[in-house]
Scaffold this motif. Structure first.
Motif, PDB file in Angstrom:
ATOM      1  N   UNK A   1      -8.471 -16.345 -25.833  1.00 58.48           N
ATOM      2  CA  UNK A   1      -8.698 -17.034 -24.565  1.00 58.48           C
ATOM      3  C   UNK A   1      -8.026 -16.262 -23.431  1.00 58.48           C
ATOM      4  N   UNK A   2      -8.702 -16.222 -22.273  1.00 60.68           N
ATOM      5  CA  UNK A   2      -8.235 -15.405 -21.163  1.00 60.68           C
ATOM      6  C   UNK A   2      -7.807 -16.255 -19.970  1.00 60.68           C
ATOM      7  N   UNK A   3      -6.810 -15.759 -19.260  1.00 54.98           N
ATOM      8  CA  UNK A   3      -6.360 -16.361 -18.001  1.00 54.98           C
ATOM      9  C   UNK A   3      -6.325 -15.231 -16.975  1.00 54.98           C
ATOM     10  N   UNK A   4      -6.972 -15.429 -15.825  1.00 55.30           N
ATOM     11  CA  UNK A   4      -7.172 -14.350 -14.857  1.00 55.30           C
ATOM     12  C   UNK A   4      -6.316 -14.585 -13.609  1.00 55.30           C
ATOM     13  N   UNK A   5      -5.623 -13.542 -13.200  1.00 52.32           N
ATOM     14  CA  UNK A   5      -4.842 -13.532 -11.967  1.00 52.32           C
ATOM     15  C   UNK A   5      -5.483 -12.505 -11.020  1.00 52.32           C
ATOM     16  N   UNK A   6      -5.667 -12.878  -9.753  1.00 51.37           N
ATOM     17  CA  UNK A   6      -6.337 -12.010  -8.784  1.00 51.37           C
ATOM     18  C   UNK A   6      -5.354 -11.566  -7.706  1.00 51.37           C
ATOM     19  N   UNK A   7      -5.386 -10.274  -7.397  1.00 45.34           N
ATOM     20  CA  UNK A   7      -4.524  -9.717  -6.352  1.00 45.34           C
ATOM     21  C   UNK A   7      -5.410  -9.014  -5.332  1.00 45.34           C
ATOM     22  N   UNK A   8      -5.321  -9.432  -4.080  1.00 46.44           N
ATOM     23  CA  UNK A   8      -6.041  -8.788  -2.983  1.00 46.44           C
ATOM     24  C   UNK A   8      -5.057  -7.927  -2.194  1.00 46.44           C
ATOM     25  N   UNK A   9      -5.190  -6.617  -2.339  1.00 46.53           N
ATOM     26  CA  UNK A   9      -4.287  -5.675  -1.674  1.00 46.53           C
ATOM     27  C   UNK A   9      -5.014  -5.071  -0.477  1.00 46.53           C
ATOM     28  N   UNK A  10      -4.416  -5.210   0.701  1.00 49.95           N
ATOM     29  CA  UNK A  10      -4.998  -4.646   1.916  1.00 49.95           C
ATOM     30  C   UNK A  10      -4.243  -3.382   2.306  1.00 49.95           C
ATOM     31  N   UNK A  11      -4.990  -2.302   2.374  1.00 52.86           N
ATOM     32  CA  UNK A  11      -4.415  -1.043   2.863  1.00 52.86           C
ATOM     33  C   UNK A  11      -4.783  -0.900   4.329  1.00 52.86           C
ATOM     34  N   UNK A  12      -3.769  -0.790   5.185  1.00 50.13           N
ATOM     35  CA  UNK A  12      -4.015  -0.667   6.617  1.00 50.13           C
ATOM     36  C   UNK A  12      -4.676   0.668   6.945  1.00 50.13           C
ATOM     37  N   UNK A  13      -5.274   0.708   8.133  1.00 53.41           N
ATOM     38  CA  UNK A  13      -5.849   1.965   8.594  1.00 53.41           C
ATOM     39  C   UNK A  13      -4.727   2.935   8.936  1.00 53.41           C
ATOM     40  N   UNK A  14      -4.958   4.210   8.680  1.00 49.73           N
ATOM     41  CA  UNK A  14      -3.957   5.226   9.015  1.00 49.73           C
ATOM     42  C   UNK A  14      -3.821   5.336  10.523  1.00 49.73           C
ATOM     43  N   UNK A  15      -2.607   5.449  11.009  1.00 48.80           N
ATOM     44  CA  UNK A  15      -2.359   5.504  12.453  1.00 48.80           C
ATOM     45  C   UNK A  15      -2.666   6.889  13.010  1.00 48.80           C
TER      46      UNK A  15
END
Length: 719
Positions: A550-564
């Motif tokens: 049986x599976x349990x799912x964790x979600x991570x949303x990683x935002x990489x900013x625009x390079x300056x």
């Protein structure tokens, strides 16, 4: 739609049978013989002919009767790879048992299926039995034509009382402490929900009834709730209507039902308040007491016997079960044969004896006059306890419509009050256990051919196949203990029961590593490791896989900013600041607006410049400003040499003032959220100001800093 009961007494003669389709059993050598288990130890029924915890269904004792269908090849055990595919007759469960553990008899398995009987089919139509119920009912009718099958069309207790589905029944019954299994049962039968008493950090369960019972899983609940799993002659008696039938329920049948218990062939004194005409010489047998109970409560005495044996046990080595010993301190000569009132607690037996002595008062004042009259309380003799308890069961359950063992455990009539809650016991297996004991009693008494009536629940929207029996004794713990990122940090902070997270990293970060740990050693993890980041949103799922798959799912949303495109430059030599202002790289900080420290003139006068150098202030829009004009994040200070050539530039950063207007307000909150969720980026100074707590990551903590400043007036640290 109203729940209806339409009893049809069907006394029809079965037509000649045909053979069952052989494809219903696994391929192998046909056996089709009756057998029994021969090991002095228990024998394992398995879902496959292989030995591991994942294939275990149940273990059964020596002498258990089985129907053997085919012989197949499987794992070698004790020098043989031969296995049988069998049915455990008493439980109607199918699986594999090693051939060496079974002794065959000469009796053949009855594989016949009756021809369709038009009259019986019409009766099934009138009752509204779905097709998935009918093959089993046809077979029962062919063998016992005097039996009657009544469809109880279960309804929900939600608005409008729609017909009840199996999934809704499971949902309604799946509540902490309501449905229990022994702690010794397979892990597939135990709950693994933390809200239902599973402690995933320690792999322990909340204990009920003095520690030996735990919460049941949804899967075993679905199996027990699906009536189609119990439509064999050995298991159908959980649907038997429980009214007393004098022509069926005789003293001899009760005596047979008591065999093997502490009540068999045993007499007890007749108490001074016992209203019986049975017995002799001042004593009365337990069988006679149960007959009195049936006559006075109109409840099936065989059901009462088996309810008693289920609740208090059979006694061991001459010792009486505690609830009926009459010797418990404070409850001397008090008895409770049905464990009435013994609800889940640290000491349920004492709770039951409290009821037997005091009734519902619980304060030591004793039962009310109404209870005394109705239920013969206090139960100060065996006769009063058995007869009064029968009255309690009859009045509280059978007369309420809970007139089968199944409905006393699973009260699924939404048209009645207390639906899904007014239930006699916690043990999910109780109806099927009692059913088989009743069947054996009737079989041994030779009365199986009597005209029994079975009130069978019908659920709507059922799948074509009955709910399966949960298989395997493997851990289902798939909770993660931690998730960590090599760059950035999770928001919110990690918790094993939170499944969605965000993180933000600078545009210069093009990869990171995700690591995770588990609470249970048998749990594995998928999708961790090094991850490449694109500019903007990157979504990663981390999957924890329990030992049973049986599976349990964790979600991570990683935002990489625009390079300056506007990298900060180091401060020029010889340039500094006084009055508490800070120059860090190309940023000027510690200009908190509430203190007036963001005024252009004050900032300019606090700069230390080499001789001949000058400084000019510009707001975020590029306008030259001076004096008391307030500045915000992104304002710049241009330093020039005496000849007018550039000597350096500083950008003002006010932590929390992300939009650069020099005020901490809701607009800054929106900037932080846009950065976290959408990956938006502004000037380097503004991007720095987003990180209000300066931990290197823009997250919910920065939001809280800005909110505290707005609402509570709490300054955001700037130096």
């Amino acid at each position: 739609m109203q729940v209806f009961f339409l009893a049809l007494i069907l006394i029809l003669t079965a037509l000649p049978p045909t053979q069952v389709d052989a494809a219903a059993t696994p391929a192998g050598t046909a056996v089709n013989k009756i057998g029994q288990l021969n090991s002095v130890n228990t024998s394992a029924l398995r879902s496959q002919p292989y030995i591991n915890d994942g294939t275990l269904i149940e273990r059964y004792s020596q002498g258990t009767r089985v129907e053997v269908f085919t012989e197949v090849t499987g794992e070698v055990w004790n020098g043989s790879d031969r296995w049988y595919y069998v049915r455990i007759v008493a439980r109607n469960l199918y699986g594999y048992i090693h051939k060496n553990l079974v002794t065959l008899s000469g009796d053949a398995v009855d594989l016949s299926v009756p021809e369709l009987d038009p009259a019986f089919e019409a009766a099934l139509d009138a009752q509204g039995f779905p097709e998935s119920y009918r093959p089993a009912l046809r077979k029962l009718h062919a063998k016992y034509p005097g039996w009657s099958f009544v469809a109880f069309h279960a309804q929900d207790n939600t608005a409008g009382n729609p017909l009840l589905t199996l999934s809704r029944a499971v949902e309604a019954e799946y509540r902490p402490g309501v449905n229990l299994v022994p702690l010794t049962r397979n892990r597939s039968h135990r709950t693994y929900d933390s809200s239902h008493g599973y402690y995933y950090t320690t792999d322990q369960w909340k204990a009920y009834d003095a520690g030996s019972w735990v919460g049941a899983s949804k899967e075993i609940l679905a199996y027990c709730l699906d009536p189609r799993n119990f439509l064999t002659e050995e298991t159908i008696f959980q649907f038997e209507c429980l009214s007393y039938l004098p022509e069926v329920h005789t003293l001899e049948a009760v005596q047979d039902a008591l065999a093997g218990s502490f009540m068999a062939n045993t007499s007890v004194p007749v108490g001074p308040e016992d209203e019986t005409s049975r017995g002799q010489n001042g004593t009365i047998t337990y069988a006679e007491i149960f007959m009195d109970a049936a006559e006075k409560s109109n409840v099936n005495p065989l059901f009462l016997v088996h309810r008693c044996r289920t609740e208090v046990g059979n006694g061991k080595e001459g010792k009486l079960p505690v609830a009926v010993s009459g010797t418990v301190s404070g409850y001397e000569s008090i008895y409770n044969f049905y464990n009435i009132g013994a609800y889940a607690s640290d000491n349920p037996v004492i709770k039951g004896l409290e009821y037997a002595k005091f009734g519902y008062s619980r304060d030591g004042s004793g039962p009310s006059s109404a209870e005394k009259t109705k239920y013969l309380l206090p139960w100060s003799s065996q006769w009063k306890a058995i007869v009064g308890g029968a009255k309690w069961i009859g009045s509280g359950y059978i007369e309420n419509g809970q007139d089968t063992s199944y409905l006393q455990k699973y009260w699924i009539n939404g048209l009645k009050s207390a639906a899904f809650s007014h239930q006699y016991m916690g043990n999910v297996y109780a109806p099927s256990n009692e059913s088989y004991q009743v069947y054996k009693s009737y079989q041994e008494a030779g009365i199986l051919n009597k005209p029994y009536v079975f009130n069978i629940p019908v659920l709507t929207g059922l799948p074509s196949e009955p709910a399966p029996y949960p298989v395997g004794d493997l851990s289902r713990n798939n909770y993660l203990k931690s998730i960590t990122l090599s760059k950035g940090s999770l928001s919110p902070a990690f918790h094993s029961e939170k499944y969605s997270y965000t993180a933000t990293v600078d545009g210069s970060v093009d990869s990171l590593t995700i690591s995770a740990t588990t609470h249970h050693a048998s749990c594995s993890i998928k999708n961790t490791g090094s991850k490449t980041l694109k500019t903007g949103l990157n979504t990663f799922t981390i999957t924890a896989v329990a030992q049973n798959g049986e599976e349990r799912v964790y979600t991570i949303n990683v935002t990489r900013k625009e390079s300056s495109s506007e990298p900060p430059s180091p401060p020029p030599d010889g340039i500094g600041a006084t009055n508490g202002y800070k120059l860090v790289d190309s940023y000027l900080t510690n200009a908190w607006p509430a203190d007036g420290r963001n005024k252009a003139g004050q900032i300019l006068s606090s700069l230390e410049l080499p001789e001949g150098h000058t400084a000019t202030a510009y707001d975020l829009a590029g306008n030259e400003v001076s004096g008391d004009t307030p500045l915000g994040t992104g304002a710049r200070l241009e330093i020039r040499k005496g000849d007018g050539s550039p000597a350096g530039t500083f950008w003002l950063v006010i932590y929390g003032d992300a939009n650069g207007d020099g005020i901490i307000n809701a607009i800054d909150l929106s900037y932080i959220i846009d950065s976290m969720v959408r990956g938006k980026s502004w000037t380097p100074a503004q991007n720095a100001a987003l990180d209000a707590n300066r931990d290197g990551t823009v997250n919910a903590i920065d939001l809280s800093y800005v909110i505290d400043s707005m609402v509570k007036g709490r300054p955001i640290k700037q130096d």
